[in-house]
Design a protein around this motif. Structure first.
Motif, short mmCIF file in Angstrom:
data_model
loop_
_atom_site.label_atom_id
_atom_site.label_comp_id
_atom_site.label_asym_id
_atom_site.label_seq_id
_atom_site.Cartn_x
_atom_site.Cartn_y
_atom_site.Cartn_z
N GLU A 161 3.69 -3.28 -15.30
CA GLU A 161 3.58 -3.42 -13.85
C GLU A 161 4.60 -4.47 -13.41
O GLU A 161 4.83 -5.46 -14.11
N GLU A 191 -7.29 -4.58 -2.35
CA GLU A 191 -6.99 -3.20 -1.98
C GLU A 191 -8.03 -2.21 -2.47
O GLU A 191 -7.90 -1.00 -2.25
N GLU A 192 -9.07 -2.68 -3.16
CA GLU A 192 -10.16 -1.80 -3.61
C GLU A 192 -11.18 -1.61 -2.48
O GLU A 192 -11.23 -2.38 -1.53
N TYR A 211 2.88 -3.50 -5.81
CA TYR A 211 2.07 -2.28 -5.81
C TYR A 211 1.61 -2.11 -7.25
O TYR A 211 2.38 -1.70 -8.12
N GLN A 270 3.54 3.17 -1.89
CA GLN A 270 4.21 3.20 -3.19
C GLN A 270 5.70 3.54 -3.06
O GLN A 270 6.54 2.96 -3.74
N LYS A 277 -1.68 -0.89 -9.46
CA LYS A 277 -3.01 -0.29 -9.54
C LYS A 277 -3.79 -0.76 -10.78
O LYS A 277 -5.02 -0.79 -10.77
N THR A 278 -3.09 -1.13 -11.84
CA THR A 278 -3.78 -1.58 -13.06
C THR A 278 -4.51 -2.90 -12.81
O THR A 278 -5.71 -3.03 -13.09
N SER A 297 -4.92 -4.45 -9.80
CA SER A 297 -5.73 -4.50 -8.58
C SER A 297 -7.14 -3.96 -8.82
O SER A 297 -8.10 -4.38 -8.18
N ALA A 298 -7.27 -3.05 -9.77
CA ALA A 298 -8.60 -2.52 -10.11
C ALA A 298 -9.28 -3.34 -11.20
O ALA A 298 -10.43 -3.05 -11.56
N THR A 302 0.81 -1.22 0.00
CA THR A 302 0.00 0.00 0.00
C THR A 302 0.85 1.27 0.00
O THR A 302 0.32 2.35 -0.22
#
Length: 557
Positions: free
Chosen positions: A266, A331-332, A294, A156, A296-297, A299-300, A154
């Motif tokens: 990533e 993590e969302e 880490y 970065q 974000k691509t 995880s979402a 979490t």
């Protein structure tokens, strides 16, 4: 002139008598049995897995796969190497001093002599990670168990510092010689790994085996062609955002839609350890890996929307569509999780109505978020056609589904007793059909280091024996980087159960479910742990056959 010789004595002018030869051979065989206990069983299991894999026409046709939704670059190295570099106050890695100092501040303290010393680490199962101390606490727990784990970072800044060290320090990939940072970059992400396996399934490499045994290299190549025929050429579409470095690593035959191409990759950290590796007073009993990122691509699950657009426009038909990466939703926010899972459920419903002969397989991975797993169980599980999972994921799913033998599930056993495993697999299938008349879940593929199993509805799926054998053989061959399992002494059989054979696939059935159990040839010193579960599930799908959803009430009550 007659010369009498002692068969146990060699000299430059002595020969062995014909009469002594049988005794010598018998002695040699006895010594071999002492030196290689269980070798006969291991060889028998290998041969039986290959026979079972090909039963019912295993190699019968090429198939079309669409696989989503996570792809990345894996940086793979030995866990203890990286930790030692970060914690070493006297490191010569001056290029990364700032990054190392930031990370080390969490795990080093000054002693009474003014010297930096590692702090005491207590094992703890963090749901996510924010600093180096939490990394070590979580790693310590899973290293001691010898089980795989994947967690999200979490913070970065801390993650990028770790990444900086990992990409420049010449740490080794477990099982390989140190050759610098370029050895660490590999295809990553469940979807990309499954796609790569299926695209390369008819192109095994025996390079490592030939280096080890050059005298039998020609035979190894011939066996590889027999076991992995080159005429198996599947069409594979990767529905995951793919950066430029990953695109270079993937086989050129894999189709990546244009709107799935990304400008950046990533990166995921894969920390491997081997059998009998030591760290902070602990010794692990089996090889495995600890993963964090880490990202974000993925995880979402941004690729889901692009995938829905792709299926709406394409004229291609698919035998199998694979969903992976749902574990990264941890993590969302709860609402974001629910929205993504609804989008996946809607996509499965659309595929079922448009293409009833297409099976949708859900590949689970390590999920620390209990609430997320509960959402997957309630929103998605019964919509998909097939499910793949390991012993840890199965135990967690049984807990959220409140199944039988909850005490066993909560204990998170390394080895699940076969009778309980049978109950759990049937429970998952029967729960879906009892709760929802239109439930499609009709197959579960379980894999662990000791045992593999497939449970499937009789009238919906064919060849569960072939499927479980294909997965088991694939796991053994890839873990030891031995495509033909030629070096049988590198493997062991660890699963023992009086009700099941430890040298063959065991099959049985209830009124509506077929079961197939296969003991594992476990690699004693694994050189590959990442992506084994993905390869196993891909091999199992390749070896089975789905009949479709429109088979009447006997299939989906």
């Amino acid at each position: 002139h007659t010369t009498t010789t002692n068969p146990c004595t060699r000299s430059s002018n002595s020969t062995m008598s014909v009469g002594a030869l049988p005794a010598f051979v018998a002695l040699l065989l006895a010594l071999m049995l002492i030196a290689w206990p269980g070798r006969k069983d291991r060889t028998e299991l290998k041969n039986n897995l290959l026979v079972a894999r090909e039963a019912g026409g295993y190699i019968h046709r090429n198939k079309t796969f669409a696989i989503g939704f996570n792809a990345a670059i894996d940086l793979i190295g030995k866990a203890t190497d990286l930790f030692e570099v970060i914690a070493d106050a006297n490191t010569k890695d001056t290029a990364n001093n700032t990054a190392r100092a930031h990370l080390a501040s969490d795990i080093l303290l000054l002693d009474d002599k003014g010297k930096l010393q590692p702090i005491n680490i207590q094992p703890y199962d963090h749901a996510s990670l924010r600093d180096m101390k939490q990394v070590l606490e979580s790693f310590s727990l899973y290293f001691d168990r010898g089980t795989a784990c994947e967690r999200a970072f979490t913070n970065q800044t801390a993650y990028m510092e770790l990444l900086q060290i990992a990409m420049t320090h010449k740490w080794t990939k477990h099982g390989y010689p140190a050759k610098g940072a370029d050895m660490n970059v590999w295809t990553g992400g469940n979807a990309a790994l499954m796609a790569q396996f299926l695209a390369e399934v008819g192109k095994p490499s025996v390079k490592t085996a030939c280096i080890e045994r050059p005298s039998i290299c020609d035979q190894l190549k011939a066996d590889a062609k027999r076991i992995w025929p080159s005429d198996r050429v599947h069409k594979v579409v990767l529905l995951a955002h793919t950066g430029p470095t990953l695109a270079e690593l993937l086989p050129k035959s894999i189709i990546v839609p244009k709107d799935m191409r990304s400008e950046q990759d990533e990166y995921h950290m894969i920390l491997e350890y081997g059998v009998q590796d030591h760290w902070r007073g602990k010794t692990t009993h089996r090889a495995n890996r600890y993963i964090f990122s880490y990202d974000k691509t993925n995880s979402a699950m941004l690729a889901v929307d692009s995938a829905a657009t792709f299926f709406g426009k394409t004229s291609m038909t698919f035998d199998y569509v694979v969903f992976s990466g749902v574990h990264m939703l941890g993590e969302e926010t709860p609402q974001q999780q629910a929205n993504r899972l609804k989008a996946l459920a809607d996509l499965t419903d659309d595929l079922a109505s448009v293409s009833p002969q297409t099976a949708v397989h859900l590949e689970l991975a390590s999920i620390a978020d209990h609430d997320l797993l509960l959402k997957i169980r309630s929103q998605l599980l019964c919509h998909v056609t097939s499910l793949g999972l390991n012993e840890q994921e199965l135990a967690d799913l049984i807990i959220v589904m409140e199944g039988e033998h909850l005490d066993v599930a909560k204990a998170k056993p390394d080895v699940i007793p076969a009778p309980i495993l049978k109950i759990w697999l049937a429970f998952i299938l029967n729960t879906c059909t009892s709760e929802w008349n239109d439930a499609r879940l009709s197959r579960v593929h379980f894999h662990s280091l000791q045992l593999h199993a497939v449970a499937s509805h009789k009238t919906v799926w064919a060849r569960p024996v072939s499927s479980v054998a294909a997965g088991a053989f694939t796991a053994a061959s890839r873990a030891c980087d031995d495509p033909t399992v030629a070096f049988i002494d590198k493997f062991k059989i660890v699963y023992k159960d009086p009700e099941f054979s430890n040298t063959n696939v065991t099959e049985f059935a209830t009124s509506d479910i077929e079961f197939a159990f296969a003991p594992m040839l476990q690699c004693k010193h694994a050189v590959k742990t990442v992506g084994l579960g993905d390869s196993v599930s891909a091999a199992g799908l390749e070896a089975t056959e789905y009949f479709g959803v429109n088979m009447g009430r006997s299939v989906h009550p």
